[in-house]
Motif scaffolding. Sequence first.
Motif, PDB file in Angstrom:
ATOM      1  N   SER A 193      18.749   7.041  16.518  1.00 16.29           N
ATOM      2  CA  SER A 193      17.933   7.137  15.309  1.00 16.29           C
ATOM      3  C   SER A 193      16.498   6.723  15.617  1.00 16.29           C
ATOM      4  CB  SER A 193      18.517   6.274  14.184  1.00 16.29           C
ATOM      5  OG  SER A 193      18.394   4.895  14.475  1.00 16.29           O
ATOM      6  N   TYR A 194      15.629   6.937  14.638  1.00 16.88           N
ATOM      7  CA  TYR A 194      14.205   6.647  14.784  1.00 16.88           C
ATOM      8  C   TYR A 194      13.700   5.868  13.564  1.00 16.88           C
ATOM      9  CZ  TYR A 194      14.244  10.512  18.200  1.00 16.88           C
ATOM     10  OH  TYR A 194      14.530  11.334  19.256  1.00 16.88           O
ATOM     11  N   PHE A 195      12.672   5.063  13.802  1.00 13.72           N
ATOM     12  CA  PHE A 195      11.854   4.545  12.718  1.00 13.72           C
ATOM     13  C   PHE A 195      10.448   5.124  12.895  1.00 13.72           C
ATOM     14  CE2 PHE A 195      15.137   1.404  11.938  1.00 13.72           C
ATOM     15  CZ  PHE A 195      15.078   1.281  10.552  1.00 13.72           C
ATOM     16  N   LEU A 196       9.951   5.758  11.849  1.00 13.49           N
ATOM     17  CA  LEU A 196       8.610   6.325  11.845  1.00 13.49           C
ATOM     18  C   LEU A 196       7.747   5.535  10.879  1.00 13.49           C
ATOM     19  CD1 LEU A 196       6.516   8.560  12.540  1.00 13.49           C
ATOM     20  CD2 LEU A 196       7.487   9.880  10.619  1.00 13.49           C
ATOM     21  N   PHE A 197       6.722   4.866  11.411  1.00 19.20           N
ATOM     22  CA  PHE A 197       5.696   4.201  10.614  1.00 19.20           C
ATOM     23  C   PHE A 197       4.497   5.156  10.580  1.00 19.20           C
ATOM     24  CE2 PHE A 197       8.406   0.893  11.941  1.00 19.20           C
ATOM     25  CZ  PHE A 197       8.123  -0.308  11.302  1.00 19.20           C
ATOM     26  N   CYS A 198       3.934   5.413   9.398  1.00 21.07           N
ATOM     27  CA  CYS A 198       2.817   6.364   9.373  1.00 21.07           C
ATOM     28  C   CYS A 198       1.890   6.121   8.195  1.00 21.07           C
ATOM     29  CB  CYS A 198       3.327   7.805   9.343  1.00 21.07           C
ATOM     30  SG  CYS A 198       4.262   8.252   7.864  1.00 21.07           S
ATOM     31  N   THR A 199       0.659   6.577   8.326  1.00 18.63           N
ATOM     32  CA  THR A 199      -0.297   6.554   7.232  1.00 18.63           C
ATOM     33  C   THR A 199      -0.109   7.810   6.387  1.00 18.63           C
ATOM     34  OG1 THR A 199      -1.995   7.593   8.609  1.00 18.63           O
ATOM     35  CG2 THR A 199      -1.954   5.178   8.551  1.00 18.63           C
ATOM     36  N   GLY A 225       0.799  -1.221   0.000  1.00 17.48           N
ATOM     37  CA  GLY A 225       0.000   0.000   0.000  1.00 17.48           C
ATOM     38  C   GLY A 225       0.827   1.264   0.000  1.00 17.48           C
ATOM     39  N   ASP A 226       0.275   2.356   0.544  1.00 13.92           N
ATOM     40  CA  ASP A 226       0.985   3.629   0.544  1.00 13.92           C
ATOM     41  C   ASP A 226       1.203   4.209   1.940  1.00 13.92           C
ATOM     42  OD1 ASP A 226      -1.596   4.423   1.141  1.00 13.92           O
ATOM     43  OD2 ASP A 226      -1.699   5.982  -0.411  1.00 13.92           O
ATOM     44  N   SER A 227       0.980   3.426   2.986  1.00 10.87           N
ATOM     45  CA  SER A 227       1.509   3.819   4.286  1.00 10.87           C
ATOM     46  C   SER A 227       3.030   3.674   4.201  1.00 10.87           C
ATOM     47  CB  SER A 227       0.939   2.944   5.403  1.00 10.87           C
ATOM     48  OG  SER A 227      -0.458   3.137   5.508  1.00 10.87           O
ATOM     49  N   ARG A 228       3.765   4.372   5.056  1.00  5.38           N
ATOM     50  CA  ARG A 228       5.212   4.448   4.871  1.00  5.38           C
ATOM     51  C   ARG A 228       6.004   4.158   6.144  1.00  5.38           C
ATOM     52  NH1 ARG A 228       6.090   9.932   1.189  1.00  5.38           N
ATOM     53  NH2 ARG A 228       5.033   9.156  -0.704  1.00  5.38           N
ATOM     54  N   VAL A 229       7.283   3.820   5.917  1.00  2.00           N
ATOM     55  CA  VAL A 229       8.265   3.725   6.989  1.00  2.00           C
ATOM     56  C   VAL A 229       9.461   4.595   6.620  1.00  2.00           C
ATOM     57  CG1 VAL A 229       9.796   2.237   8.336  1.00  2.00           C
ATOM     58  CG2 VAL A 229       7.577   1.366   7.568  1.00  2.00           C
ATOM     59  N   TYR A 230       9.871   5.441   7.576  1.00  2.89           N
ATOM     60  CA  TYR A 230      11.068   6.256   7.414  1.00  2.89           C
ATOM     61  C   TYR A 230      12.086   5.888   8.488  1.00  2.89           C
ATOM     62  CZ  TYR A 230       8.118   9.529   4.700  1.00  2.89           C
ATOM     63  OH  TYR A 230       7.277  10.106   3.789  1.00  2.89           O
ATOM     64  N   HIS A 231      13.374   5.892   8.112  1.00  3.78           N
ATOM     65  CA  HIS A 231      14.459   5.821   9.089  1.00  3.78           C
ATOM     66  C   HIS A 231      15.062   7.218   9.164  1.00  3.78           C
ATOM     67  CE1 HIS A 231      18.672   4.396  10.429  1.00  3.78           C
ATOM     68  NE2 HIS A 231      17.863   4.466  11.465  1.00  3.78           N
ATOM     69  N   VAL A 232      15.134   7.758  10.389  1.00  5.27           N
ATOM     70  CA  VAL A 232      15.541   9.150  10.563  1.00  5.27           C
ATOM     71  C   VAL A 232      16.732   9.236  11.507  1.00  5.27           C
ATOM     72  CG1 VAL A 232      14.766  11.477  11.153  1.00  5.27           C
ATOM     73  CG2 VAL A 232      13.105   9.800  10.320  1.00  5.27           C
ATOM     74  N   THR A 233      17.802   9.858  11.031  1.00  5.78           N
ATOM     75  CA  THR A 233      18.958  10.188  11.863  1.00  5.78           C
ATOM     76  C   THR A 233      19.163  11.697  11.802  1.00  5.78           C
ATOM     77  OG1 THR A 233      20.624  10.040  10.115  1.00  5.78           O
ATOM     78  CG2 THR A 233      19.994   7.977  11.195  1.00  5.78           C
ATOM     79  N   LYS A 234      20.155  12.203  12.532  1.00  9.43           N
ATOM     80  CA  LYS A 234      20.462  13.637  12.473  1.00  9.43           C
ATOM     81  C   LYS A 234      20.948  14.045  11.091  1.00  9.43           C
ATOM     82  CE  LYS A 234      21.402  15.087  17.214  1.00  9.43           C
ATOM     83  NZ  LYS A 234      22.411  15.667  18.132  1.00  9.43           N
ATOM     84  N   GLU A 235      21.530  13.086  10.372  1.00  5.37           N
ATOM     85  CA  GLU A 235      22.137  13.400   9.079  1.00  5.37           C
ATOM     86  C   GLU A 235      21.199  13.220   7.893  1.00  5.37           C
ATOM     87  OE1 GLU A 235      24.829  12.982  12.134  1.00  5.37           O
ATOM     88  OE2 GLU A 235      23.680  11.264  11.357  1.00  5.37           O
ATOM     89  N   MET A 236      20.203  12.334   8.024  1.00  4.86           N
ATOM     90  CA  MET A 236      19.377  12.043   6.847  1.00  4.86           C
ATOM     91  C   MET A 236      18.028  11.472   7.238  1.00  4.86           C
ATOM     92  SD  MET A 236      19.088   8.510   6.362  1.00  4.86           S
ATOM     93  CE  MET A 236      19.689   7.126   7.317  1.00  4.86           C
ATOM     94  N   VAL A 237      17.103  11.540   6.258  1.00  2.00           N
ATOM     95  CA  VAL A 237      15.798  10.874   6.353  1.00  2.00           C
ATOM     96  C   VAL A 237      15.694   9.945   5.159  1.00  2.00           C
ATOM     97  CG1 VAL A 237      13.300  11.140   6.424  1.00  2.00           C
ATOM     98  CG2 VAL A 237      14.775  12.890   7.464  1.00  2.00           C
TER      99      VAL A 237
END
Length: 245
Positions: free
Chosen positions: A185-191, A117-129
Amino acid sequence: MKFVVKTDVGMKRTVNEDRVDVFVRKDHRILAVVADGMGGHNAGDVASEIAISEFQKYFHAYNPSIVKAKDWLTYTFQSINQSIVRHSSITAGCEGMGTTLIAGLFENNKGLIAHVGDSRVYHVTKEMVQQITRDHSYVNVLIDSGEISEEQAKTHPKKNVLMKAVGTERTIHPDFFEVEFPQNSYFLFCTDGLSNKLSESFIQNILFSNKSLEQKGEDLVEEANKSGGEDNISLILLSNNAEEV
């Protein structure tokens, strides 16, 4: 690993068709699940609820010493797909329902993500998304064929048209992504109610602000609502930082 879960109906909708949850086992395995019931279809909230509740059931029964993670996720996606197809075929008002579905299985700072589908996962650090998943959308087909640019896709009239969703076909084949979860770092799961409203740089600024994890989750939802809030807004924020929840 710390986490927060947030879901909001948004500013325009009367029903929240999103379902999100995180499940934790005694062996320290963590499962993050996001399901966005298909807007404009019947009973999207029913489809997303089936997806989350069945994933919880299968997760607690999962034996990793017998079944590999990818095989288990494949089986679970197929089983949930069949349940939604069956429910829609025998329940009045549920014809044609479906849902996006993302499941992230984490253990010892490593993860396996399955996605439809089109829900997403991002990996986020201070340097990049980094956007981990790739939307199963009509505009991405147009991008791949060279018919439109990624910039044009952002405002395309069919940007919300899905090419693949759980429950709309007899079989489903999720995409898989192996990920590392380094410190700080973070993992963001979102709609898409969140990802359609906030830029990657804006998300990064919120996540690396001097606020608690709980407040960061609240800020993301609040800012998506301030930007219009036309859709339901849901997220799971996983943190590998030494910070307060």
